[in-house]
Motif scaffolding. Structure first.
Motif, mmCIF file in Angstrom:
data_model
loop_
_atom_site.group_PDB
_atom_site.id
_atom_site.type_symbol
_atom_site.label_atom_id
_atom_site.label_comp_id
_atom_site.label_asym_id
_atom_site.label_seq_id
_atom_site.Cartn_x
_atom_site.Cartn_y
_atom_site.Cartn_z
ATOM 1 N N THR A 140 -19.968 19.848 37.377
ATOM 2 C CA THR A 140 -18.867 19.367 36.550
ATOM 3 C C THR A 140 -17.603 20.183 36.785
ATOM 4 O OG1 THR A 140 -19.636 20.776 34.727
ATOM 5 C CG2 THR A 140 -20.380 18.489 34.737
ATOM 6 N N SER A 141 -17.756 21.376 37.352
ATOM 7 C CA SER A 141 -16.600 22.249 37.574
ATOM 8 C C SER A 141 -15.782 21.854 38.794
ATOM 9 C CB SER A 141 -17.074 23.695 37.749
ATOM 10 O OG SER A 141 -17.784 23.845 38.971
ATOM 11 N N PRO A 151 -27.376 14.568 38.657
ATOM 12 C CA PRO A 151 -26.669 14.030 37.489
ATOM 13 C C PRO A 151 -26.240 15.142 36.532
ATOM 14 C CG PRO A 151 -28.699 12.824 37.910
ATOM 15 C CD PRO A 151 -28.741 14.028 38.783
ATOM 16 N N GLU A 152 -25.320 14.816 35.623
ATOM 17 C CA GLU A 152 -24.860 15.785 34.634
ATOM 18 C C GLU A 152 -25.963 16.136 33.638
ATOM 19 O OE1 GLU A 152 -21.443 14.311 32.643
ATOM 20 O OE2 GLU A 152 -20.219 14.156 34.459
ATOM 21 N N GLU A 203 -19.434 16.348 28.548
ATOM 22 C CA GLU A 203 -18.254 15.665 29.063
ATOM 23 C C GLU A 203 -17.710 14.602 28.117
ATOM 24 O OE1 GLU A 203 -16.534 16.293 32.542
ATOM 25 O OE2 GLU A 203 -17.136 17.872 31.151
ATOM 26 N N GLN A 204 -18.601 13.885 27.431
ATOM 27 C CA GLN A 204 -18.127 12.894 26.472
ATOM 28 C C GLN A 204 -17.325 13.557 25.352
ATOM 29 O OE1 GLN A 204 -21.117 13.026 27.793
ATOM 30 N NE2 GLN A 204 -21.940 10.984 28.204
ATOM 31 N N ARG A 246 -17.256 22.250 20.037
ATOM 32 C CA ARG A 246 -18.087 23.311 20.588
ATOM 33 C C ARG A 246 -18.449 22.972 22.040
ATOM 34 N NH1 ARG A 246 -21.988 24.031 23.771
ATOM 35 N NH2 ARG A 246 -23.453 25.703 23.409
ATOM 36 N N ASN A 247 -18.106 23.868 22.960
ATOM 37 C CA ASN A 247 -18.460 23.629 24.367
ATOM 38 C C ASN A 247 -18.494 24.951 25.122
ATOM 39 O OD1 ASN A 247 -19.293 22.087 26.514
ATOM 40 N ND2 ASN A 247 -17.307 21.152 26.923
ATOM 41 N N TRP A 248 -18.840 24.858 26.403
ATOM 42 C CA TRP A 248 -18.944 26.009 27.280
ATOM 43 C C TRP A 248 -17.567 26.357 27.872
ATOM 44 C CZ3 TRP A 248 -23.573 27.865 26.377
ATOM 45 C CH2 TRP A 248 -24.636 27.001 26.133
#
Length: 425
Positions: free
Chosen positions: A47-48, A73-74, A257-258, A272-274
């Motif tokens: 994803t990066s 896949p993600e 991602e959503q 909240r995410n990375w």
């Protein structure tokens, strides 16, 4: 973010064949004395967007030992299943695996990955919690690739406009801020989002809710402790948040991602995410309303900052791979300090090297680093069981049932306590 095609033609279909992508299977079981060199593959989600850059750097210098990028896949659960399928079929399609940190023990216990030389990586230079994820029974089976700690992304501009000087430290404070900032705009913007779809992200968010309420999913020996008031309070926080609209109804479908896209569209006040999100959300782009307008803080807890689940990825060597000498060198290249700096600078991936968090130039350029370091240093592992696949599935089912109203928090936790107890050593 557009998805790139898999670099190895019809990889998923190829896993049903013994030969993989035209490479014969191998019986080599240890990397400590591996001498084979030649082409290999690197298997990961991305994803990066930084992986092709790193692979090109390697391939330009190693024309006879080129790396093929196989993008998965993600969905973390799909990644795990595809890697396990490759191992069970004993193909050499996959060489270097980018494992979620919680998979290392499972893959090592099943001999799907090789033990690595003790001097394969400078473990004395990395954050303490990270090293534990690369071991199984005291031996090294992986090299730290990138760490991860949860952060609370928030609309700094909207908080300032409402006269709120600091981000929330607790769940109650977050609710109060949402009431103050959103007011009558709740139909347009929701308070909070996380990862609540039934996949690995739900295990992460569930664990954070329990730990941040003073509870514990499992102890260091893998024994569950979900029959406690603290665990029930943590679960109830999430359940109540869905019921009262703190978390939007479609939040039950959010993966990383959503949710990121919902935050960037202005649909969430807190998310909240990375750390990988920071670089993406801070770039001006179509459908991104938050570039330059957000800040980060520790995730909220019951009485103060919450406890993140320890995230991140380790590189491991498939036990059925060929050209393991090349693979080991490539793993060292992908995890060295120079590559770690590039991953931070270009993709805001959390470094594994302690020194990078404290360099003044980086702290100025990446103001979230102090928050991230605290998040990782105080992070809690996810359920500590070798049969992690079964454990995370049980967690996801229980949490999802509670969040969707199929079971009460107490009933869901009671069933989960029993299931995890059966999986404990």
């Amino acid at each position: 973010m557009p998805r790139r095609l898999l670099s190895c033609t019809a990889v998923t279909a190829a896993l049903t064949l013994v030969g993989g992508c035209g490479l014969g299977a191998t019986n080599v079981e240890s990397a400590t004395d591996a001498g084979e060199r030649g082409p290999i593959s690197f298997v990961t989600s991305d994803t990066s967007g930084i992986v092709p850059t790193l692979i090109k750097r390697w391939n330009d210098k190693h024309p006879r030992e080129k790396v093929t990028f196989i993008e998965l896949p993600e969905d973390a659960d799909q990644q795990r299943q595809m890697m396990i399928q490759n191992a069970q079929l004993k193909t050499d399609t996959y060489t270097v695996l980018n494992l979620d940190v919680v998979w290392t023990s499972e893959f090592a216990a099943n001999r799907w990955i090789d033990e690595l030389p003790a001097d394969s990586f400078p473990f004395d230079k990395t954050l303490g919690p990270i090293n534990d994820t690369a071991k199984y029974r005291g031996k090294w089976f992986a090299m730290p690739y990138a760490s991860d700690g949860a952060m609370l992304y928030y609309r700094k501009d909207l908080l300032e406009k409402a006269g709120v000087e600091e981000p929330p430290k607790t769940w109650d404070e977050m609710r109060e801020i949402c009431d103050k900032v959103l007011g009558e705009q709740k139909s347009k913007m929701s308070c909070y989002g996380g990862q609540f779809e039934k996949y690995e992200g739900l295990t992460v968010n569930f664990s954070e809710a329990i730990n941040s309420a003073g509870g514990q999913v499992t102890d260091a020996k893998g024994i569950p402790h979900l029959d406690t008031p603290e665990a029930e309070r943590g679960m109830d926080k999430l359940v109540k948040s869905f019921k009262d609209g703190t978390i939007p109804k479609d939040g039950i479908t959010f993966m990383e991602e959503q949710g990121r896209r919902a935050f960037e569209k202005g649909n969430l006040l807190f998310y909240r995410n990375w750390p990988y999100q920071y670089a993406i959300s801070d770039k001006k782009a179509k459908n991104n309303e938050v570039a330059g307008k957000f800040g980060v803080a520790p995730i909220p807890g019951e009485k103060g900052p919450g406890a993140s689940s320890l995230g991140g990825h380790n590189l491991a060597l498939s036990s059925t791979a060929r050209n393991k000498a090349t693979a080991l060198d490539f793993m060292r290249f992908m995890t060295n300090e120079e590559s770690s700096r590039l991953k931070l600078e270009k993709a805001s991936l959390a470094p594994v090297y302690t020194k990078l968090y404290d360099e003044p130039e980086y702290v100025r350029k990446f103001p979230y680093l102090p928050v991230l370091k605290k998040s990782i240093s105080g992070a809690e592992p996810r359920p500590r069981v070798v049969q992690y696949g079964d454990a995370t599935k049980a967690v996801q089912n229980a949490a999802y049932n509670a969040l969707t109203g199929k079971q009460s928090s107490a009933a869901a936790l009671r069933n989960l306590q029993r299931q995890l107890r059966e999986l404990a050593p």
